[in-house]
Scaffold this motif. Structure first.
Motif, PDB file in Angstrom:
ATOM      1  N   ILE A  51     -68.492   7.866-102.446  1.00 33.77           N
ATOM      2  CA  ILE A  51     -69.678   7.273-103.526  1.00 33.77           C
ATOM      3  C   ILE A  51     -69.074   6.921-104.654  1.00 33.77           C
ATOM      4  O   ILE A  51     -69.301   5.839-105.113  1.00 33.77           O
ATOM      5  N   CYS A  52     -68.058   7.741-105.021  1.00 36.82           N
ATOM      6  CA  CYS A  52     -67.374   7.397-106.332  1.00 36.82           C
ATOM      7  C   CYS A  52     -66.466   6.276-106.188  1.00 36.82           C
ATOM      8  O   CYS A  52     -66.406   5.411-107.125  1.00 36.82           O
ATOM      9  N   ARG A  53     -65.800   5.972-105.244  1.00 34.63           N
ATOM     10  CA  ARG A  53     -64.896   5.073-104.993  1.00 34.63           C
ATOM     11  C   ARG A  53     -65.889   3.544-104.495  1.00 34.63           C
ATOM     12  O   ARG A  53     -65.496   2.631-105.188  1.00 34.63           O
ATOM     13  N   ASP A  54     -66.445   3.574-103.501  1.00 33.33           N
ATOM     14  CA  ASP A  54     -66.990   2.513-102.730  1.00 33.33           C
ATOM     15  C   ASP A  54     -68.189   2.194-103.427  1.00 33.33           C
ATOM     16  O   ASP A  54     -68.495   0.955-103.574  1.00 33.33           O
ATOM     17  N   LYS A  55     -69.338   3.146-103.816  1.00 32.79           N
ATOM     18  CA  LYS A  55     -70.333   2.779-104.409  1.00 32.79           C
ATOM     19  C   LYS A  55     -70.479   2.508-105.809  1.00 32.79           C
ATOM     20  O   LYS A  55     -70.948   1.598-106.199  1.00 32.79           O
ATOM     21  N   MET A  56     -69.693   3.294-106.430  1.00 29.51           N
ATOM     22  CA  MET A  56     -69.743   3.261-107.915  1.00 29.51           C
ATOM     23  C   MET A  56     -68.635   2.542-108.395  1.00 29.51           C
ATOM     24  O   MET A  56     -68.677   2.143-109.386  1.00 29.51           O
ATOM     25  N   GLY A  92     -72.571  11.788-112.164  1.00 27.24           N
ATOM     26  CA  GLY A  92     -73.453  12.795-111.192  1.00 27.24           C
ATOM     27  C   GLY A  92     -73.957  12.295-109.914  1.00 27.24           C
ATOM     28  O   GLY A  92     -74.437  12.885-109.279  1.00 27.24           O
ATOM     29  N   ALA A  93     -73.245  10.857-109.453  1.00 30.97           N
ATOM     30  CA  ALA A  93     -73.563  10.498-108.183  1.00 30.97           C
ATOM     31  C   ALA A  93     -72.934  11.391-107.028  1.00 30.97           C
ATOM     32  O   ALA A  93     -73.651  11.640-106.126  1.00 30.97           O
ATOM     33  N   CYS A  94     -71.764  11.775-107.509  1.00 33.37           N
ATOM     34  CA  CYS A  94     -71.355  12.704-106.409  1.00 33.37           C
ATOM     35  C   CYS A  94     -72.182  14.055-105.973  1.00 33.37           C
ATOM     36  O   CYS A  94     -72.176  14.512-104.801  1.00 33.37           O
TER      37      CYS A  94
END
Lengths: 171, 719
Positions: free
Chosen positions: B594-599, B630-632
């Motif tokens: 999520i941190c790498r690909d989404k955010m 805080g997405a993770c």
């Protein structure tokens, strides 16, 4: 702006919050997120009398929505056919950037799902030819939903009658 | 488990679909389904209690009322069969809080715990040790293993093989930390037995006081049984006393832990051979209702070479080590050759050295890498000056007049044979040589000495001469007779015997109370004692595996003093802090993705989470890029990675490791908590084309709404 307009006739609104409740129950939302909200302004003394207004605050479905530009995942989108701004829950990762970016406080946080919720004018209902949930339950009928062209008429008419009748005027 | 998807998870999915699809039109049926779903979800999350299953059972009955529509009946029947079929798995979820399928994500087990044959809740006790709570750690370990001190010194540590920390640097030194905690707790007089149940009037006989027998005796005694342990040797411990030399495991360690078991009222009869000094019939008459056999594997295989039986100085390692352990300290010879490549061979060689042998050689038919002995044992032996002759097959013991002069050997080469993964040693013709020797010790394996077991006439033996059991319950084919340890597995490890003894104790309890035996082996229990160790990312990364302090080599060549001196307290606390708490974080890697690909931020460098393609891990790298959005954390189902707000700071923590800290901003109107500057800058970058962020006031969501409502009132023409 979207091609729709959700008009609140502030004169008629009594602040019963029925719209909020209907909205939450339609979207099955937990405690917390309020996709539309009645904000009480006042009471204030105007011409020696206490006056109070209730302002209906949904999402305004901006022309250039900041939430859409802020969203890093593309979850926040603007529907091309009618301009409704909505969030695709499958893409939302819960980073809350839209929440911080919006100057109106429209995107809401859903603690239970860890994702953002937002007023989408109940687009599933609109597509079926129905009105948004909030409009259907408004006790005084002060909420009206339609195309922008239709709703301006009410204000025009009201203004015209106010000009015509002096005792109703608050000038 | 036979099924691919966990049945608990399957039930949750089934019910959610039934409810959301609108299939259940009857309101009562929907209400029942929602309640069952809620209970099943709790079981899948580890929040299930002992009443959950019975509550589900009675809810299912409610589907079948007189006018119940077909959808209700169908759902009821489906759930009924599902739960009847998998009741044990549901029960296991409730009891153990582990789901090895990883489908119930919150119950994903830690690899170390799953690797441990006794199923010790390793992450929990490591955290307790890190915090200095040694006695509590020992209490947790003894729920699954009554001999933490012994295991802390000599366990073969399968847990460390699976340790995830090894993918970052080196595995956590799980084994020794136990020993430290046990020693400290014992010294503090805080190593105490748990409360035992009152005597229930039933008696169980344990044959063999080795690790398997001790473990069964301990758990049976706690359950309220009268236990008598019959032991052939004059001392307790079995192979851990007479097989493992004192320089690896001091006798006091065994004595103190056995004393704890004796303290529970277990009766020990030493120097008593079952079947000779005391018989099955006698014990039956005395009221022993169940028998547990843990007689180990104490007989050595013969070498099967010429001259083996002709010289008194050819002996087997088991007997040699036993004699030494029981006090007969005689040097076997000046030039000792030990045949074999396992831990027993190393033990015999190092023992010979300590007794005064001038030269000790280990002859092994394969090469160094194939040696079954522990790598550390081999290294320690080399340090002490033991010689190794690899690829050496013994052919004949040579000598005259009963005195050995040498061992005739032949060189071997390793050849891959069909149907076997292991390279086979094949002699090379003509390459004969003689190793000088005046004593030969064989250590090529042991088997079960079945003498005295005749009374258990309905018990089946395997082709390998071990006792046949059902591994879920350690039940033999003879009712009321259970077995574990080397007698079942052949020569194996202490921890396997302890695990087997514990399983047998539970099975004996079921047998004596007419409860059916389990169909699946019991999973280890997660005790969920939430104690993550909090520390900075730098500390977590830079804590290094300490070197084990050793006794000096001169002493090691002359005395039986303990070789591994143990870590000091500070090293122990630090080492325990290296644990990554894999019982909390299941390393699914969603946070990284999520941190790498989404955010598009890529702040999480957790390479160790990818099992197949591990890349670099650096917890310190997070603070360089992280915006504490805080997405993770919002997407972590295990609550392993969390955002916490404390003392004006927003922190990102992974199982206690503080990955990032940023100052909290506050709403100008109401002082509500707002995101960090870094986060606001991230948004500004995104919306920069539309507006300058600096024009905005720092307001919270609610105040922004209020403000815009007010503006709406003020700018509206008054009507």
């Amino acid at each position: 702006m979207s091609k729709y307009y959700l008009f609140q006739d502030i004169k008629k609104c009594i602040g019963c919050h029925a719209c909020e409740i209907q909205c939450k129950s339609n979207k099955n939302l937990p405690i917390g997120p309020k996709l539309c909200q009645i904000i009480q302004v006042g009471p204030k003394f105007i011409n020696g009398l206490p006056k109070m207004s209730f302002i209906f605050m949904p999402c305004f479905h901006c022309e250039n929505p900041w939430c859409v530009s802020a969203c890093p995942t593309g979850a926040m989108q603007k529907r091309s056919k009618d301009g409704i701004v909505f969030v695709d829950k499958d893409l939302c990762v819960g980073c809350k950037t839209c929440v911080s970016a919006c100057p109106w406080g429209a995107p809401q946080w859903n603690q239970d799902t860890g994702k953002v919720e937002k007023c989408d004018y109940c687009m599933d209902r609109i597509d079926q030819g129905l009105d948004p949930a909030c409009v259907t339950t408004c006790t005084t009928g002060c909420l009206q939903f339609g195309n922008v062209e239709e709703t301006t008429q009410i204000r025009r008419e009201r203004h015209a009658s106010a000009v015509a009748s002096l005792e109703k005027s608050s000038f | 488990m036979a099924e691919k998807t966990c049945p608990v998870r399957k039930t949750v999915i089934y019910l959610s679909e039934q409810i959301s699809s609108g299939y259940l039109t009857d309101p009562k049926g929907r209400r029942i389904s929602e309640q069952i779903l809620h209970l099943t979800e709790e079981i899948a999350e580890g929040a299930g209690g002992s009443d959950h299953l019975s509550a589900i059972d009675s809810l299912i009955e409610e589907y079948f009322f007189d006018t119940s529509p077909v959808q209700n009946v169908e759902t009821g029947n489906f759930l009924k069969t599902k739960i009847a079929e998998h009741r044990e798995i549901f029960q296991s979820h409730i009891e153990t809080k582990n789901c090895p399928s990883h489908d119930c994500v919150k119950l994903a087990p830690a690899p170390c715990q799953m690797a441990c044959p006794a199923g010790i809740d390793i992450p929990t006790y490591l955290s307790l040790i890190a915090e200095g709570k040694d006695a509590q750690a020992i209490e947790v370990i003894r729920r699954d293993n009554p001999l933490p001190w012994v295991c802390g010194l000599i366990c073969t540590r399968p847990c460390e093989m699976m340790c995830v920390r090894a993918r970052i640097d080196t595995p956590v030194s799980i084994k020794f930390l136990k020993a430290f905690a046990a020693e400290r707790a014992m010294s503090d007089r805080a190593y105490i037995n748990p409360e035992k149940k009152d005597f229930n009037g039933k008696k169980v006989c344990v044959v063999g006081a080795g690790p398997g027998g001790l473990s069964a005796a301990y758990y049976l005694a706690l359950m309220g049984y009268g236990v008598r342990v019959i032991e052939d040797l004059p001392v307790p411990g079995g192979m851990i006393m007479v097989g493992i030399p004192r320089y690896r495991l001091p006798r006091e360690v065994i004595d103190r832990e056995v004393a704890m078991i004796e303290d529970l009222g277990v009766e020990f009869s030493y120097s008593t051979r079952f079947g000779k000094d005391v018989t099955f019939e006698q014990l039956k008459k005395q009221g022993y209702e169940s028998f547990f056999i843990a007689i180990g594997a104490h007989k050595s295989w013969d070498l099967g070479i010429k001259g083996e039986k002709d010289f008194p100085k050819v002996f087997d390692a088991v007997k040699f080590l036993k004699d030494v352990a029981l006090g007969e300290h005689h040097v076997p010879g000046k030039h000792v050759v030990v045949i074999g490549g396992g831990n027993v061979a190393i033990d015999a060689a190092r023992t010979s050295l300590r007794l005064g042998a001038e030269e000790v050689t280990i002859a092994y038919r394969r090469s160094r890498t194939q040696m079954p002995a522990d790598i550390e044992e081999v290294e320690q032996a080399e340090e002490e000056g033991i010689e190794f002759a690899f690829l050496t097959i013994p052919k004949k013991v040579v000598g005259k007049n009963g005195i050995i002069t040498g061992l005739d050997c032949i060189k071997a080469e390793l050849i891959k044979k069909k149907g076997s993964d292991r390279l086979a040693p094949v002699p090379i013709l003509g390459k004969d040589f003689i190793i000088k020797a005046d004593a030969v010790i064989s250590a090529i394996g042991q088997y079960v000495d079945d003498e005295g077991m005749e009374a258990f006439d309905q018990m089946n033996w395997t082709r390998r001469g071990t006792i046949e059991v059902n591994h879920a319950s350690m039940e033999t084919t003879m009712p009321g007779v259970f077995a574990a340890g080397d007698a079942v597995s052949g020569p194996a490890t202490v921890i396997e015997a302890i695990g087997g003894g514990k399983r047998a104790a539970e099975a004996i309890d079921r047998y004596l109370n007419d409860i059916p035996q389990p169909r699946m082996p019991k999973l280890p229990i997660k005790y969920n004692i939430e104690t993550s160790i909090e520390m900075s990312a730098s500390r977590k990364m830079t804590l290094k595996h300490p070197e084990m302090p050793m006794l000096n080599v001169d002493r090691r060549r002359t005395m039986f003093q303990q070789v591994e001196l143990g870590y000091d307290e500070e090293s122990v606390r630090r080492e325990a802090g290296r644990c990554l708490r894999c019982d909390i974080c299941r390393r699914c890697g969603k946070c990284v993705e999520i941190c790498r690909d989404k955010m598009g931020i890529d702040a999480l460098k957790f390479g160790y989470m990818d099992f197949d393609n591990p890349s670099e891990t650096d917890f310190r790298a997070t603070s360089e890029k992280c915006i504490t959005c805080g997405a993770c954390a919002a997407n972590c189902e295990n609550h392993a990675i969390v955002i916490e707000e404390e003392d004006g700071q927003r922190m990102l923590k992974l199982c206690g490791t503080i990955l990032n800290k940023q100052d909290i901003q506050y709403c100008e109107e109401c002082n509500a908590i707002l995101p960090s500057i870094e986060y606001l800058q991230f948004i500004a970058q995104k919306t920069g084309k539309l507006t300058k962020v600096t024009e905005n006031r720092l307001l919270c969501n609610a105040c922004q709404r209020k403000l815009s409502a007010k503006i709406n009132v003020e700018t509206r023409p008054v009507t």
